[in-house]
Write a protein that holds these residues in place. Structure first.
Motif, PDB file in Angstrom:
ATOM      1  N   PRO A   9       0.548  -1.112   0.363  1.00 29.75           N
ATOM      2  CA  PRO A   9       0.212   0.210  -0.002  1.00 29.75           C
ATOM      3  C   PRO A   9       1.001   1.401   0.230  1.00 29.75           C
ATOM      4  O   PRO A   9       2.082   1.398   0.549  1.00 29.75           O
ATOM      5  CB  PRO A   9      -0.508   0.203   1.016  1.00 29.75           C
ATOM      6  N   VAL A  10       0.543   2.507  -0.646  1.00 26.76           N
ATOM      7  CA  VAL A  10       0.877   3.698  -1.195  1.00 26.76           C
ATOM      8  C   VAL A  10      -0.292   4.299  -0.170  1.00 26.76           C
ATOM      9  O   VAL A  10      -0.631   4.618   0.445  1.00 26.76           O
ATOM     10  CB  VAL A  10       1.215   3.953  -2.559  1.00 26.76           C
ATOM     11  N   LYS A  11       0.743   5.202   0.905  1.00 27.39           N
ATOM     12  CA  LYS A  11      -0.237   5.481   2.004  1.00 27.39           C
ATOM     13  C   LYS A  11       1.112   6.646   2.322  1.00 27.39           C
ATOM     14  O   LYS A  11      -0.135   8.084   2.452  1.00 27.39           O
ATOM     15  CB  LYS A  11       0.098   5.281   3.170  1.00 27.39           C
ATOM     16  N   THR A  12       2.358   7.173   2.689  1.00 27.55           N
ATOM     17  CA  THR A  12       2.724   8.291   3.305  1.00 27.55           C
ATOM     18  C   THR A  12       3.059   9.148   1.794  1.00 27.55           C
ATOM     19  O   THR A  12       2.796   8.903   0.366  1.00 27.55           O
ATOM     20  CB  THR A  12       4.477   8.829   3.502  1.00 27.55           C
ATOM     21  N   PRO A  13       3.739  10.545   2.079  1.00 27.71           N
ATOM     22  CA  PRO A  13       3.667  11.712   1.144  1.00 27.71           C
ATOM     23  C   PRO A  13       4.733  11.367   0.494  1.00 27.71           C
ATOM     24  O   PRO A  13       4.635  11.836  -1.137  1.00 27.71           O
ATOM     25  CB  PRO A  13       4.034  12.693   1.435  1.00 27.71           C
ATOM     26  N   GLY A  14       6.012  11.059   0.720  1.00 30.05           N
ATOM     27  CA  GLY A  14       6.773  10.318   0.372  1.00 30.05           C
ATOM     28  C   GLY A  14       6.510   8.757  -0.442  1.00 30.05           C
ATOM     29  O   GLY A  14       7.458   9.275  -1.551  1.00 30.05           O
ATOM     30  N   GLU A  15       5.967   7.941  -0.049  1.00 32.70           N
ATOM     31  CA  GLU A  15       5.521   7.528  -1.527  1.00 32.70           C
ATOM     32  C   GLU A  15       4.632   7.861  -2.535  1.00 32.70           C
ATOM     33  O   GLU A  15       4.275   7.282  -3.254  1.00 32.70           O
ATOM     34  CB  GLU A  15       4.804   5.571  -0.037  1.00 32.70           C
ATOM     35  N   ILE A  16       3.844   8.321  -2.153  1.00 35.66           N
ATOM     36  CA  ILE A  16       3.067   9.054  -3.438  1.00 35.66           C
ATOM     37  C   ILE A  16       3.828  10.105  -4.086  1.00 35.66           C
ATOM     38  O   ILE A  16       2.883   9.585  -5.648  1.00 35.66           O
ATOM     39  CB  ILE A  16       2.020  10.037  -2.258  1.00 35.66           C
ATOM     40  N   LEU A  30      -0.988  16.220 -14.835  1.00 36.57           N
ATOM     41  CA  LEU A  30      -1.091  16.487 -13.912  1.00 36.57           C
ATOM     42  C   LEU A  30      -0.187  17.175 -13.788  1.00 36.57           C
ATOM     43  O   LEU A  30       1.251  16.947 -14.660  1.00 36.57           O
ATOM     44  CB  LEU A  30      -1.345  14.743 -13.287  1.00 36.57           C
ATOM     45  N   ASN A  31      -0.440  17.572 -12.251  1.00 38.79           N
ATOM     46  CA  ASN A  31       0.993  19.098 -12.131  1.00 38.79           C
ATOM     47  C   ASN A  31       1.692  17.835 -11.255  1.00 38.79           C
ATOM     48  O   ASN A  31       1.004  17.432  -9.356  1.00 38.79           O
ATOM     49  CB  ASN A  31       0.429  20.209 -11.894  1.00 38.79           C
ATOM     50  N   LYS A  32       3.038  18.410 -10.831  1.00 38.91           N
ATOM     51  CA  LYS A  32       4.213  16.991 -10.091  1.00 38.91           C
ATOM     52  C   LYS A  32       3.834  17.954  -9.165  1.00 38.91           C
ATOM     53  O   LYS A  32       3.925  16.957  -8.095  1.00 38.91           O
ATOM     54  CB  LYS A  32       5.578  16.597 -10.807  1.00 38.91           C
ATOM     55  N   ASP A  33       3.952  19.083  -8.949  1.00 39.01           N
ATOM     56  CA  ASP A  33       4.006  20.098  -8.094  1.00 39.01           C
ATOM     57  C   ASP A  33       2.752  19.808  -7.015  1.00 39.01           C
ATOM     58  O   ASP A  33       2.870  20.286  -5.465  1.00 39.01           O
ATOM     59  CB  ASP A  33       3.737  21.623  -8.395  1.00 39.01           C
ATOM     60  N   THR A  34       1.598  19.358  -7.665  1.00 38.06           N
ATOM     61  CA  THR A  34      -0.207  19.349  -6.959  1.00 38.06           C
ATOM     62  C   THR A  34      -0.183  17.735  -6.555  1.00 38.06           C
ATOM     63  O   THR A  34      -0.950  17.313  -5.765  1.00 38.06           O
ATOM     64  CB  THR A  34      -0.838  20.405  -7.462  1.00 38.06           C
ATOM     65  N   TRP A  35       0.817  17.018  -7.376  1.00 35.28           N
ATOM     66  CA  TRP A  35       0.078  15.879  -6.931  1.00 35.28           C
ATOM     67  C   TRP A  35      -0.230  15.106  -5.736  1.00 35.28           C
ATOM     68  O   TRP A  35      -0.739  14.253  -5.261  1.00 35.28           O
ATOM     69  CB  TRP A  35       1.723  15.096  -7.598  1.00 35.28           C
ATOM     70  N   ILE A  36       1.459  15.683  -4.621  1.00 37.00           N
ATOM     71  CA  ILE A  36       0.502  14.592  -3.039  1.00 37.00           C
ATOM     72  C   ILE A  36      -0.300  15.739  -2.973  1.00 37.00           C
ATOM     73  O   ILE A  36      -1.087  14.305  -1.966  1.00 37.00           O
ATOM     74  CB  ILE A  36       2.439  15.367  -2.133  1.00 37.00           C
ATOM     75  N   ASP A  37      -0.583  16.699  -2.360  1.00 38.52           N
ATOM     76  CA  ASP A  37      -1.903  17.364  -2.668  1.00 38.52           C
ATOM     77  C   ASP A  37      -2.843  16.706  -2.754  1.00 38.52           C
ATOM     78  O   ASP A  37      -3.901  16.526  -2.048  1.00 38.52           O
ATOM     79  CB  ASP A  37      -1.149  18.395  -2.201  1.00 38.52           C
ATOM     80  N   THR A  38      -3.567  16.884  -3.916  1.00 45.26           N
ATOM     81  CA  THR A  38      -4.343  15.952  -4.484  1.00 45.26           C
ATOM     82  C   THR A  38      -4.644  14.771  -4.279  1.00 45.26           C
ATOM     83  O   THR A  38      -5.977  14.308  -4.038  1.00 45.26           O
ATOM     84  CB  THR A  38      -3.870  16.054  -6.216  1.00 45.26           C
ATOM     85  N   VAL A  39      -3.478  13.239  -3.865  1.00 41.58           N
ATOM     86  CA  VAL A  39      -3.499  12.350  -3.809  1.00 41.58           C
ATOM     87  C   VAL A  39      -4.444  12.300  -2.585  1.00 41.58           C
ATOM     88  O   VAL A  39      -5.052  11.258  -1.643  1.00 41.58           O
ATOM     89  CB  VAL A  39      -2.967  11.588  -4.086  1.00 41.58           C
ATOM     90  N   SER A  40      -3.431  13.076  -1.742  1.00 41.88           N
ATOM     91  CA  SER A  40      -3.507  12.865  -0.213  1.00 41.88           C
ATOM     92  C   SER A  40      -5.003  13.501  -0.250  1.00 41.88           C
ATOM     93  O   SER A  40      -5.737  12.276   1.137  1.00 41.88           O
ATOM     94  CB  SER A  40      -2.623  13.628   0.697  1.00 41.88           C
ATOM     95  N   ARG A  41      -5.631  14.433  -0.536  1.00 41.14           N
ATOM     96  CA  ARG A  41      -7.208  14.792  -0.695  1.00 41.14           C
ATOM     97  C   ARG A  41      -8.156  13.393  -1.054  1.00 41.14           C
ATOM     98  O   ARG A  41      -9.120  13.310  -0.143  1.00 41.14           O
ATOM     99  CB  ARG A  41      -7.132  16.483  -0.867  1.00 41.14           C
ATOM    100  N   MET A  42      -7.765  13.153  -2.281  1.00 45.95           N
ATOM    101  CA  MET A  42      -8.452  11.603  -2.577  1.00 45.95           C
ATOM    102  C   MET A  42      -8.334  11.170  -1.853  1.00 45.95           C
ATOM    103  O   MET A  42      -9.382  10.442  -1.228  1.00 45.95           O
ATOM    104  CB  MET A  42      -7.895  11.317  -3.957  1.00 45.95           C
ATOM    105  N   MET A  43      -8.196  10.657  -1.089  1.00 43.68           N
ATOM    106  CA  MET A  43      -7.273   9.434   0.304  1.00 43.68           C
ATOM    107  C   MET A  43      -8.683   9.548   1.702  1.00 43.68           C
ATOM    108  O   MET A  43      -8.876   8.938   2.075  1.00 43.68           O
ATOM    109  CB  MET A  43      -5.784   9.022   0.599  1.00 43.68           C
TER     110      MET A  43
END
Length: 146
Positions: A9-16, A30-43
């Motif tokens: 499973p991928v869970k942490t911002p670093g793993e994302i 997709l934008n690399k700079d907003t990728w972590i925030d987008t996925v974190s919100r989706m999760m």
């Protein structure tokens, strides 16, 4: 296929962030700079999960999916994203991930696993059909962004 591949499973911002190389192949908009925030919100808000295959110090394939309920399909897992790095294609990783997602669905008493694929993506369609999926609907989209 190499039996050493395992899904985690991928869970942490670093793993994302480590998944960026894979997802950018499938979703180049997709934008690399907003990728972590987008996925974190989706999760956090949309029951989105990522399970990936890690090899040689990086994620080489992953499946992104969510729990959904609709009147049409019932209680199911929707597979948003499935992608493998080009150098790992043809090794059975997509099938391994599809079997994994189906097992998650069974474990969680889901009715089905559903996904959409581009009409022209014949390679992916062959993988899906080989793994027990069938053509069940046509997905229509009206882009309302201005």
């Amino acid at each position: 296929m190499n039996n050493a591949y395992h899904i985690k499973p991928v869970k942490t911002p670093g793993e994302i962030q480590q998944c960026w190389e894979v997802i950018s192949l499938l979703r180049p908009h997709l934008n690399k700079d907003t990728w972590i925030d987008t996925v974190s919100r989706m999760m956090q808000h949309e029951q989105y999960f990522i399970d990936g295959i890690f090899d040689t110090g990086r994620f080489v394939a992953f499946a992104g999916y969510r729990n959904m309920t609709t009147l049409h399909t019932g209680n199911f897992i929707y597979l948003d994203d499935l992608c493998t790095l080009n150098t790992y294609r043809g090794k059975g990783l997509a099938s391994l991930l599809l079997e994994h997602v189906k097992a998650v669905a069974i474990k969680n008493n889901k009715d089905a696993v559903a996904l959409d694929t581009d009409f022209t993506n014949n390679t992916a369609q062959k993988v899906y059909l080989k793994n027990g999926f069938k053509l069940a609907a046509i997905h229509l989209l009206c882009d309302v962004r201005r």
